[in-house]
Enzyme design. Structure first.
Site, PDB file in Angstrom:
ATOM      1  N   LYS A  92      -9.945  -7.879   7.688  1.00  0.00           N
ATOM      2  CA  LYS A  92     -10.746  -8.131   8.939  1.00  0.00           C
ATOM      3  C   LYS A  92     -10.658  -7.004   9.800  1.00  0.00           C
ATOM      4  O   LYS A  92      -9.579  -6.248   9.477  1.00  0.00           O
ATOM      5  CB  LYS A  92     -10.102  -9.360   9.711  1.00  0.00           C
ATOM      6  CG  LYS A  92      -8.713  -9.055  10.198  1.00  0.00           C
ATOM      7  CD  LYS A  92      -8.389 -10.361  11.008  1.00  0.00           C
ATOM      8  CE  LYS A  92      -6.951 -10.317  11.442  1.00  0.00           C
ATOM      9  NZ  LYS A  92      -6.706  -9.395  12.715  1.00  0.00           N
ATOM     10  N   HIS A 112       0.914  -1.261   0.104  1.00  0.00           N
ATOM     11  CA  HIS A 112       0.039  -0.091   0.082  1.00  0.00           C
ATOM     12  C   HIS A 112       0.719   1.397   0.068  1.00  0.00           C
ATOM     13  O   HIS A 112       0.511   1.930  -0.528  1.00  0.00           O
ATOM     14  CB  HIS A 112      -0.867   0.040   1.385  1.00  0.00           C
ATOM     15  CG  HIS A 112      -2.241  -0.656   0.982  1.00  0.00           C
ATOM     16  ND1 HIS A 112      -2.442  -2.123   0.848  1.00  0.00           N
ATOM     17  CD2 HIS A 112      -3.458  -0.239   0.679  1.00  0.00           C
ATOM     18  CE1 HIS A 112      -3.517  -2.400   0.684  1.00  0.00           C
ATOM     19  NE2 HIS A 112      -4.363  -1.391   0.653  1.00  0.00           N
TER      20      HIS A 112
END
Lengths: 273, 169
Positions: free
Chosen positions: B105, B40
């Protein structure tokens, strides 16, 4: 003086770690398989986690991709001699993680060590010819949710309860519930943190031998399961499977409380030499 | 299999997303790209410097995941979701650049929730710690970028009957 060979330690620890990384605590799987009364999504998640744990064991796959940083608790008697104990633990870590994920990096450069070393080693010195080494695989998702509260004596038992419940409320959803909640109370700051983690080694369902600590564990579990986080944070009454608290005398002006969350992939074990 | 779960082909159409309800258990099928912390960071820098991305973000699905190494003869190692919140700092920028689906999650920041709702994207929660199960849902895995990152490298995965729960839409 009892002498223990480093090669035996390396060999037995390697075997222990390898098993732990594949097969999480069977009691957790049993509990997840028999849940009732949670939300439909949480029950579906519990079923999937139980299925996961069976697949992991039958196919020899790691039950979780985060095989963690290796944490060891070494209980070392003053009547034991082992030439190369530290190296044996490091080599066992390297050997056992050879096909697991390499999850250890320099904190600033983020350069990966490439072999999951160094392990974290907590040592407790005891009397006699005892050597016990416990392994705990600690993943980032749950470890990142750790909290340390430096309370005052006036905060007392109520303050402890407020803090532990707040820690689970803040971090429980990210820590792969259902959780085992480790609580360390007393000592100085790092004592509390180490106790909170060491508390996770206890067999599921076993309470502290001190009655007042046991009653605190029972109350905390009830309060935490009233938060409604649930399995995989999908709601319901099964946020934690156990609360394990450990205590140590502290300074008259202090009340350190640390909270360490263990995800449902409970992976630990102990070797005695 | 979970009864009554919907099957969704990736990327989902706007109509697919409209028909999803938060809390629905779904089975995902199609292409997802693995990317976590360091991938990222690199992709955000690439966007900032107008450089090429390792894959087209427009309509893409990102799975926050760093698998264990594949053993000989295996497609992939164990590959459950990692904590999504660590990617929150980069996610609104990715959504602005067309990212449609995120799978991970845990909870998301207010900024990410706002961006998901504003752009018609969707966040699915995968079951944390179910890595051996997810391994069995991957039918193909191809390296795409950043092999130097080890488990954090970007992979293109083809997944079949990948269970997840609709969390933000």
């Amino acid at each position: 003086m009892k002498t223990i060979s480093a090669s035996e330690i390396r060999r037995r620890l390697t075997a222990l770690i390898k098993t732990c990384l594949v097969v999480p605590d069977r009691e957790v799987t049993k509990k997840l398989s028999s849940l009732v009364g949670d939300t439909p999504a949480a029950l579906a998640a519990a079923k999937l986690i139980a299925e996961n744990n069976v697949i992991a064991e039958t196919t020899n796959a790691f039950c979780c991709q985060d095989t963690g940083q290796a944490v060891f608790f070494v209980k070392l008697g003053d009547g034991v001699f082992c030439d190369g104990l530290r190296e044996a633990i490091e080599l066992a870590t390297r050997d056992a993680y050879a096909d697991a994920r390499k999850s250890v990096a320099d904190p600033l450069t983020r350069l990966n060590s490439g072999d999951n070393t160094p392990p974290i080693i907590e040592t407790e010195l005891v009397k006699g010819d005892v050597l016990e080494i416990s392994f705990l695989a600690k993943g980032a998702g749950s470890e990142n949710m750790t909290k340390l509260y430096m309370l005052t004596p006036a905060d007392g038992r109520d303050g402890i309860i407020r803090s532990v419940v707040a820690a689970v409320e803040a971090g429980g959803r990210n820590a792969c519930p259902p959780l085992v909640v480790g609580v360390g109370i007393g000592g100085v700051s790092e004592t509390a943190c180490a106790l909170a983690k060491k508390a996770l080694l206890r067999p599921l369902g076993a309470h502290n031998e001190r009655e007042d600590v046991k009653s605190l564990e029972i109350e905390l579990l009830k309060r935490i399961n009233a938060l409604g986080i649930g399995v995989a944070a999908l709601g319901g009454k099964t946020t934690a499977l156990a609360v394990n608290a450990e205590v140590c005398p502290t300074h008259i002006g202090m009340l350190p409380v640390a909270v360490n969350l263990q995800c449902h992939s409970v992976r630990h074990g102990t070797v005695k030499f | 299999m979970i009864e009554n779960a919907k099957h969704i082909d990736l990327p989902p159409t706007p109509a697919d997303i409209k028909n999803l309800n938060v809390g629905d258990v779904v089975y995902l099928n199609g292409t997802v790209y693995t990317a976590r912390d360091q991938a990222h960071k690199r992709m955000a820098l690439a966007i900032e410097h107008n450089e090429a991305l390792p894959f087209d973000l427009d309509g893409a699905a990102i799975y926050y995941c760093g698998p264990t190494p594949a053993r000989d003869g295996e497609i992939i190692g164990s590959c459950g979701p990692t904590t999504s919140g660590r990617m929150d700092a980069y996610t609104p920028l990715f959504i602005e650049n067309g990212l449609k689906v995120m799978i991970g999650k845990g909870v998301r920041s207010d900024e990410v929730i706002t961006a998901i709702k504003a752009r018609g994207a969707v966040y699915f929660s995968a079951i944390g710690g179910a890595a051996a199960l997810y391994k069995s849902c991957v039918v193909k895995a191809e390296p795409v970028a950043y092999p130097d990152l080890g488990c954090e490298a970007v992979l293109r995965l083809t997944v079949k009957d990948f269970p997840a729960v609709v969390s933000i839409k």
